[in-house]
Design a protein around this motif. Sequence first.
Motif, mmCIF file in Angstrom:
data_model
loop_
_atom_site.group_PDB
_atom_site.id
_atom_site.type_symbol
_atom_site.label_atom_id
_atom_site.label_comp_id
_atom_site.label_asym_id
_atom_site.label_seq_id
_atom_site.Cartn_x
_atom_site.Cartn_y
_atom_site.Cartn_z
ATOM 1 N N CYS A 295 -2.953 10.277 4.306
ATOM 2 C CA CYS A 295 -3.327 8.848 4.643
ATOM 3 C C CYS A 295 -2.656 8.098 3.520
ATOM 4 C CB CYS A 295 -4.850 8.933 4.635
ATOM 5 S SG CYS A 295 -5.657 9.357 6.139
ATOM 6 N N PHE A 296 -2.725 8.449 2.178
ATOM 7 C CA PHE A 296 -2.126 7.633 1.263
ATOM 8 C C PHE A 296 -0.811 7.486 1.159
ATOM 9 C CE2 PHE A 296 -6.023 7.849 -1.967
ATOM 10 C CZ PHE A 296 -6.025 6.410 -2.209
ATOM 11 N N ILE A 297 -0.059 8.583 1.713
ATOM 12 C CA ILE A 297 1.373 8.384 1.738
ATOM 13 C C ILE A 297 1.714 7.368 2.702
ATOM 14 C CG2 ILE A 297 3.396 9.714 2.474
ATOM 15 C CD1 ILE A 297 2.409 12.178 0.874
ATOM 16 N N LEU A 382 2.814 -7.083 -2.234
ATOM 17 C CA LEU A 382 2.608 -6.256 -1.407
ATOM 18 C C LEU A 382 3.684 -4.827 -1.617
ATOM 19 C CD1 LEU A 382 3.605 -8.336 1.776
ATOM 20 C CD2 LEU A 382 1.226 -7.296 1.358
ATOM 21 N N TRP A 383 4.668 -4.801 -2.427
ATOM 22 C CA TRP A 383 4.999 -3.557 -2.699
ATOM 23 C C TRP A 383 4.497 -3.020 -4.069
ATOM 24 C CZ3 TRP A 383 10.507 -6.359 -2.757
ATOM 25 C CH2 TRP A 383 11.111 -6.304 -1.399
ATOM 26 N N LEU A 384 3.859 -3.751 -4.770
ATOM 27 C CA LEU A 384 2.924 -3.325 -5.766
ATOM 28 C C LEU A 384 1.727 -2.342 -5.132
ATOM 29 C CD1 LEU A 384 1.810 -2.835 -8.850
ATOM 30 C CD2 LEU A 384 0.872 -5.025 -8.498
ATOM 31 N N MET A 385 1.316 -2.987 -4.339
ATOM 32 C CA MET A 385 0.260 -2.227 -3.496
ATOM 33 C C MET A 385 0.679 -0.880 -2.751
ATOM 34 S SD MET A 385 -2.274 -5.077 -1.502
ATOM 35 C CE MET A 385 -0.918 -6.258 -0.840
ATOM 36 N N SER A 386 1.942 -0.871 -2.400
ATOM 37 C CA SER A 386 2.576 0.412 -2.018
ATOM 38 C C SER A 386 2.360 1.407 -3.113
ATOM 39 C CB SER A 386 3.849 -0.133 -1.369
ATOM 40 O OG SER A 386 4.448 1.398 -1.105
ATOM 41 N N GLY A 387 2.875 0.871 -4.337
ATOM 42 C CA GLY A 387 3.172 1.993 -5.426
ATOM 43 C C GLY A 387 1.689 2.341 -5.797
ATOM 44 N N VAL A 388 0.737 1.488 -5.770
ATOM 45 C CA VAL A 388 -0.706 1.936 -6.134
ATOM 46 C C VAL A 388 -1.151 3.190 -5.036
ATOM 47 C CG1 VAL A 388 -2.924 1.301 -6.548
ATOM 48 C CG2 VAL A 388 -1.045 -0.177 -7.519
ATOM 49 N N ALA A 389 -0.790 2.929 -3.903
ATOM 50 C CA ALA A 389 -1.293 3.875 -2.653
ATOM 51 C C ALA A 389 -0.487 5.172 -3.313
ATOM 52 C CB ALA A 389 -1.122 3.597 -1.529
ATOM 53 N N GLY A 390 0.818 5.325 -3.623
ATOM 54 C CA GLY A 390 1.262 6.487 -4.237
ATOM 55 C C GLY A 390 0.428 7.032 -5.277
#
Length: 411
Positions: A295-297, A382-390
């Motif tokens: 899910c996170f990926i 939005l890209w920062l949120m992507s990195g946090v999900a990683g």
Amino acid sequence: MTPTRVRRQVVGIALALAILAYVQRVAISQAAGPISTDLGLDKAQMGMVFGAFGLSYALFEIPMGLSGDRLGVKKILTRLVLAWSFFTALTGAAWSLASMWVIRFLFGAGEAGCFPNLTRMLSQWLPRPERVKAQALMWACTRWGGAVTPPLVLLAINVVGWRWAFVMFGLLGVAWVLWFRRSFTENPANHPGVNEAELALLAESQALVGQSHGSWLALLLRPQALLLCVQYFCWSYVWYFFVTWMPTFLGEVHGQSAAGMAGLSVLPLLMGGLGSLTAGLLPLAIPRHTVAIICFISVAILMALVPFAPNVWVAIGLLALTAFLGDMLVPISWNQCVELGQGYTATMGAAMNMFANFSGFLAPVVGGMLLKASGNDWAPMLWLMSGVAGLGAMSWIIMGAAGTAPAVAKG
């Protein structure tokens, strides 16, 4: 003897409060436009208003959770719901940035004890198999409550204005307290409607919430507790976009009107509710840490793609799928709080939710700053949120490698 079903009434009480809490919480995102206009707030200042809730919610989580473990759910929820409903209504009286920030901060302090104490309520009133499903249903209802809020708020604003709309939402909390005080007892054995067969079903749950091994601080410093908190921070950092900046994003980037923003804002929250339900219905043999990693990926990939969406339907589709997959993490995480916390269930849930709501403070504030610094370019946020999900995926990978992740949801 057939067991009575008073525990289902308790689930109904919990679901009603979960929905109410999210309606009162999410209302401000849809009202952001008229609030900004009336109070003269720019995006960075509106981000500070959004963040005030998350900051106080995080700071007061553990004190409110400990209070529930020590005083009982009935006492603490009565006081908290009345308090936060008062500040919901008082939101309509704000006259400046400072007054709005203080009101939202105090509102967040009240709501801080909601879900840790609801988790304890369900833990002591439900046998384990029913508790897993009830957690999934509760979190689905929070998302659906949030989903119906944008059109409700828009209707209320059009009819009575944004100020009186908050007064109306505050009065709903008073109605819930009256119902709760009349219907709920802390101990199932003290409820006149519970028979011996239902008490026998709840014996293990009563024993679970009565166990305490060591101090609450020692519990929170365990590696599995810390990792559980970190991963919940990561999903919440992404999730807060849906209830703060998303309507503005849809309006500015994809040209949506107020009605369009309200309608489209419903979809990710509806899908999030379905994600929570899906997690509760997964076969017990499926490793939960594997589900969480996937899910996170997936969330990280989807959020990275949102800035490239060619139209509003692709954008909202990506966001809705993000909400579905991300919210599968929620019941998994909260059920693990019960297994880890036992007698400190509300405290463990409060600690995890504290981390989540530090993200509730950081995400909208940082987002507002990034928008201002980038000249309204939404991609960096939005890209920062992507990195946090990683980072969230890495937390579950470490838990799995260390043997601290839940292999299956205990039922």
